[in-house]
Enzyme design. Structure first.
Site, PDB file in Angstrom:
ATOM      1  N   LEU A  44     -14.979 -11.321  -0.423  1.00 52.11           N
ATOM      2  CA  LEU A  44     -15.723 -10.554   0.366  1.00 52.11           C
ATOM      3  C   LEU A  44     -16.443 -11.277   1.341  1.00 52.11           C
ATOM      4  CD1 LEU A  44     -17.156  -8.406  -3.096  1.00 52.11           C
ATOM      5  CD2 LEU A  44     -15.034  -7.981  -1.404  1.00 52.11           C
ATOM      6  N   SER A  45     -16.993 -10.453   2.440  1.00 46.45           N
ATOM      7  CA  SER A  45     -17.811 -11.173   3.348  1.00 46.45           C
ATOM      8  C   SER A  45     -19.162 -11.935   2.874  1.00 46.45           C
ATOM      9  CB  SER A  45     -18.529  -9.887   4.064  1.00 46.45           C
ATOM     10  OG  SER A  45     -17.853  -9.272   5.107  1.00 46.45           O
ATOM     11  N   GLU A  46     -19.800 -11.369   1.762  1.00 43.69           N
ATOM     12  CA  GLU A  46     -20.551 -12.155   0.877  1.00 43.69           C
ATOM     13  C   GLU A  46     -20.683 -11.813  -0.705  1.00 43.69           C
ATOM     14  OE1 GLU A  46     -22.006 -13.563   4.739  1.00 43.69           O
ATOM     15  OE2 GLU A  46     -21.822 -11.573   4.135  1.00 43.69           O
ATOM     16  N   THR A  47     -20.962 -12.886  -1.310  1.00 42.56           N
ATOM     17  CA  THR A  47     -21.503 -12.646  -2.593  1.00 42.56           C
ATOM     18  C   THR A  47     -22.919 -13.487  -2.790  1.00 42.56           C
ATOM     19  OG1 THR A  47     -19.252 -13.077  -3.759  1.00 42.56           O
ATOM     20  CG2 THR A  47     -21.126 -13.499  -5.020  1.00 42.56           C
ATOM     21  N   HIS A  79     -26.739  -7.398   4.500  1.00 38.00           N
ATOM     22  CA  HIS A  79     -26.028  -6.334   3.832  1.00 38.00           C
ATOM     23  C   HIS A  79     -25.949  -6.862   2.271  1.00 38.00           C
ATOM     24  CE1 HIS A  79     -22.130  -8.549   3.578  1.00 38.00           C
ATOM     25  NE2 HIS A  79     -21.631  -7.830   2.681  1.00 38.00           N
TER      26      HIS A  79
END
Length: 278
Positions: A44-47, A79
């Site tokens: 994902l974009s970030e964890t 986000h």
């Protein structure tokens, strides 16, 4: 080892919109290698990984946070902070606010807002004009911007029209050369009847992926820039990615912490489960 994981859509009005983030809360930090491996596996974009900073009778609302893209640790992510706050509030319904801290941005106070919004108190990271625009930026974008600015996070390519922002494409090998900086393209909304004041798209092939669906952190630069251009301190932003996302932005001055940008968004849950690490 078993870890609880939540995946939610941040800055989303409905499921499968906005930007997905994974949130994992543990009592102490996992190793950097493990956190990076989990983030790469999630893809994902970030964890976001969080650890409570204060413990009082099992209840705490102060957390330290670290953000990892599939490629590397990230200094600041909006986000995934929104996603993390939603998880904290959902697990502690008695909380009306929490504090999340990271070295690059300090303590961020997060509050339950109105109408399902969560309000995040971020530092103002106003961009400044770039005197010499890198060739990699000019040649890496399919359309020439009207002007270019930069802040701690990214180059900001400003266009005259919303249509240009939606039409522009990047050449990733050149945009990668701008590392550690990413590139955001932005313009005012198409007309006064739009539900938002400005639009943007975010390219970050060097640090995470080709295009980020919704990037809360860069709005600490975009909001003050467009506030100055449009003569208003409350703005609505639209990030025009395939998934899209709405962000409410408000400029404030705090006597203790200085110029701030309040960024608000909604969250839609997707998954809660357990991952097993051997």
């Amino acid at each position: 080892m078993k870890l609880t994981i939540n995946i939610v859509d941040a800055f989303a009005e409905q499921q499968f919109g906005g930007n997905s983030a994974a949130v994992i809360i543990t009592d102490s930090w996992l190793s950097e290698e493990l956190m990076q491996s989990i983030a790469a596996e999630n893809n994902l974009s970030e964890t976001a990984f969080l650890v409570p900073e204060c413990k009082n009778s099992g209840k705490h609302n102060h957390y330290a946070i670290r953000w990892f893209s599939p490629l590397m640790e990230i200094d600041f992510c909006g986000h995934a902070t929104l996603a993390s706050a939603w998880v904290i509030f959902s697990k502690n319904p008695e909380f009306t606010e929490c504090s999340i801290s990271a070295p690059a941005v300090g303590a961020m106070v997060i509050r339950q807002g109105a109408d399902g919004y969560i309000d995040m108190d971020f530092p103002n990271r106003m961009p400044t004009p770039v005197s010499e625009v890198p060739d990699a930026l000019l040649n890496g974008l399919s359309l020439a911007p009207e002007k270019v600015l930069k802040n701690q996070q990214a180059y900001i390519a400003v266009y005259k029209t919303e249509a240009e922002v939606k039409a522009v494409s990047q050449y990733s090998p050149l945009i990668k050369q701008l590392a550690p900086y990413d590139v955001v393209v932005t313009a005012p909304s198409a007309d006064n009847l739009a539900d938002y004041d400005f639009v943007s798209r975010y390219f970050w092939p060097a640090n995470g992926g080709d295009e980020d669906p919704v990037t809360g952190s860069i709005h600490t630069a975009l909001a003050p820039f467009w506030a100055e251009q449009l003569g208003k301190t409350e703005l609505i932003a639209y990030q025009a990615s395939k998934r899209g996302g709405i962000l409410k932005c408000r400029l404030e001055t705090n006597k203790l912490t200085g110029e701030r940008v309040i960024i608000s968004g909604k969250v839609v849950p997707y998954l809660e489960g357990t991952i097993t690490v051997y």
